[in-house]
Design an enzyme around this catalytic site. Structure first.
Site, short mmCIF file in Angstrom:
data_model
loop_
_atom_site.label_atom_id
_atom_site.label_comp_id
_atom_site.label_asym_id
_atom_site.label_seq_id
_atom_site.Cartn_x
_atom_site.Cartn_y
_atom_site.Cartn_z
CG ASP A 1 6.70 3.30 7.45
OD1 ASP A 1 6.27 4.23 6.79
OD2 ASP A 1 5.97 2.25 7.38
CB CYS B 1 0.41 6.41 1.24
SG CYS B 1 0.43 5.37 2.82
CE1 TYR C 1 5.54 2.51 1.36
CE2 TYR C 1 5.19 0.69 3.00
CZ TYR C 1 5.91 1.79 2.73
OH TYR C 1 7.02 2.36 3.32
CE1 TYR D 1 2.47 -1.89 4.04
CE2 TYR D 1 4.61 -3.00 4.70
CZ TYR D 1 3.48 -1.99 5.18
OH TYR D 1 3.71 -1.22 5.95
CD GLU E 1 4.86 6.40 -0.05
OE1 GLU E 1 5.59 5.43 0.18
OE2 GLU E 1 4.11 6.99 0.89
C1 LIG Z 1 5.95 6.25 3.91
C2 LIG Z 1 4.95 4.94 3.87
N1 LIG Z 1 3.96 5.15 2.84
C3 LIG Z 1 3.10 4.02 2.61
C4 LIG Z 1 3.00 3.30 3.73
C5 LIG Z 1 2.04 2.13 3.37
N2 LIG Z 1 0.70 2.43 4.25
C6 LIG Z 1 0.47 3.51 5.14
S1 LIG Z 1 -1.14 3.41 5.50
C7 LIG Z 1 -1.54 2.13 4.58
C8 LIG Z 1 -2.87 1.74 4.22
C9 LIG Z 1 -3.45 1.06 5.42
O1 LIG Z 1 -2.70 0.38 6.38
C10 LIG Z 1 -0.47 1.60 3.92
C11 LIG Z 1 -0.36 0.59 2.94
C12 LIG Z 1 3.99 3.30 4.75
N3 LIG Z 1 3.66 2.15 5.69
N4 LIG Z 1 4.58 4.26 4.84
#
Ligand SMILES: Cc1ncc(C[n+]2csc(CCO)c2C)c(N)n1
Length: 263
Positions: A84, A175, A179, A206, A248
């Site tokens: 990640d 994404c 989350y 989150y 995802e």
């Molecule tokens: C595979 C994967 N998918 C989504 C996220 C979550 N995420 C990534 S960038 C962002 C917005 C600003 O920080 C968020 C919520 C993650 N970490 N890894």
């Protein structure tokens, strides 16, 4: 209190739409035809409703369930942390491209703010967990992306480079949004056991306000950018949104199985 509101919102969702607002408020606030206003969904409400089968699969994935109840094996979490971390490095470039493609200074400023949040707030969570679990920063940064990680970020970066700003936002939205959904779901469903959960900080991050307001801005921006587009153009945006949502799922699954290149 929050749980009660959550359940109420879930029950009213088909009527009120994804963000639990507007249709009735619009009918309330403006002298418009009530039936018409009830039928009218925003673009993100449509995205949210149609993506539910995919997101439910994400939310029921053993990796996500294990984060929620704290039973996820440590080695799988470490694998995820490293993958990640390099995912987030690539993802941050999408926000940077948002800065470049922004239509006005206000939008540019917000893209810069979410970029900053991602680099300093979200990635800091990973750095803290890494330190706690004995993974060095060098290890984190030297991680080589797995095939699914590379495919996911390459897909989004390709769209960002060749598509419109609306396409870029459609790609990066699941994404952040899913989350946020997961964070809130895990927090509500595991309220009583959160204190002892080793992944508490992950859940707190989150489901946090900081995170939620950035995501809400992206949701509103998606609606703004979709406004006035033809059905053909909206279908392209929805396809990006659904593909990213499926990636995802693959990302959770890849970490759960510690999948990597064959050689
Ligand atoms: C595979 C994967 N998918 C989504 C996220 C979550 N995420 C990534 S960038 C962002 C917005 C600003 O920080 C968020 C919520 C993650 N970490 N890894």
């Amino acid at each position: 209190m929050e749980g009660g509101f959550f359940i109420l919102r879930m029950l009213l969702l088909p009527l009120l739409g994804a963000k639990g607002e507007t249709s009735l408020q619009t009918a309330f606030g403006f002298p418009v035809n009530k039936e018409e206003s009830l039928l009218k969904r925003s673009f993100t409400e449509r995205l949210y409703q149609n993506v539910q089968p995919i997101w439910e699969k994400n939310h029921n994935h053993p990796f996500v369930v294990g984060l929620g109840n704290g039973t996820l094996e440590r080695d799988k979490f470490i694998y995820y942390l490293k993958q990640d971390y390099v995912y987030l490095v690539e993802y941050a470039k999408l926000f940077a491209m948002g800065v470049v493609k922004a239509g006005n200074l206000g939008m540019m400023t917000r893209f810069a703010a979410v970029l900053h949040e991602s680099l300093h707030f979200e990635m800091e969570l990973h750095r803290q967990y890494a330190a706690e679990f004995g993974v060095t920063r060098t290890d984190l940064e030297a991680t080589q992306p797995t095939p699914i990680n590379l495919a996911y970020t390459s897909y989004m970066l390709q769209v960002a480079a060749n598509g419109s700003l609306a396409e870029l936002v459609a790609c990066l939205l699941p994404c952040a949004w899913d989350y946020w959904e997961i964070g809130k779901l895990l927090k509500v469903n595991h309220r009583d056991t959160l204190e002892a959960n080793p992944y508490k900080k992950w859940i707190e991050t989150y489901s946090s306000e900081t995170f939620g307001s950035g995501t809400q801005w992206l949701i509103d921006l998606m609606d703004q950018l979709a406004s006035g587009k033809s059905e053909t153009e909206l279908a392209v945006l929805e396809r990006h949104f659904q593909i990213a949502s499926k990636y995802e799922y693959l990302f959770w699954d890849m970490n759960d199985k510690k999948q990597d290149w064959p050689v």
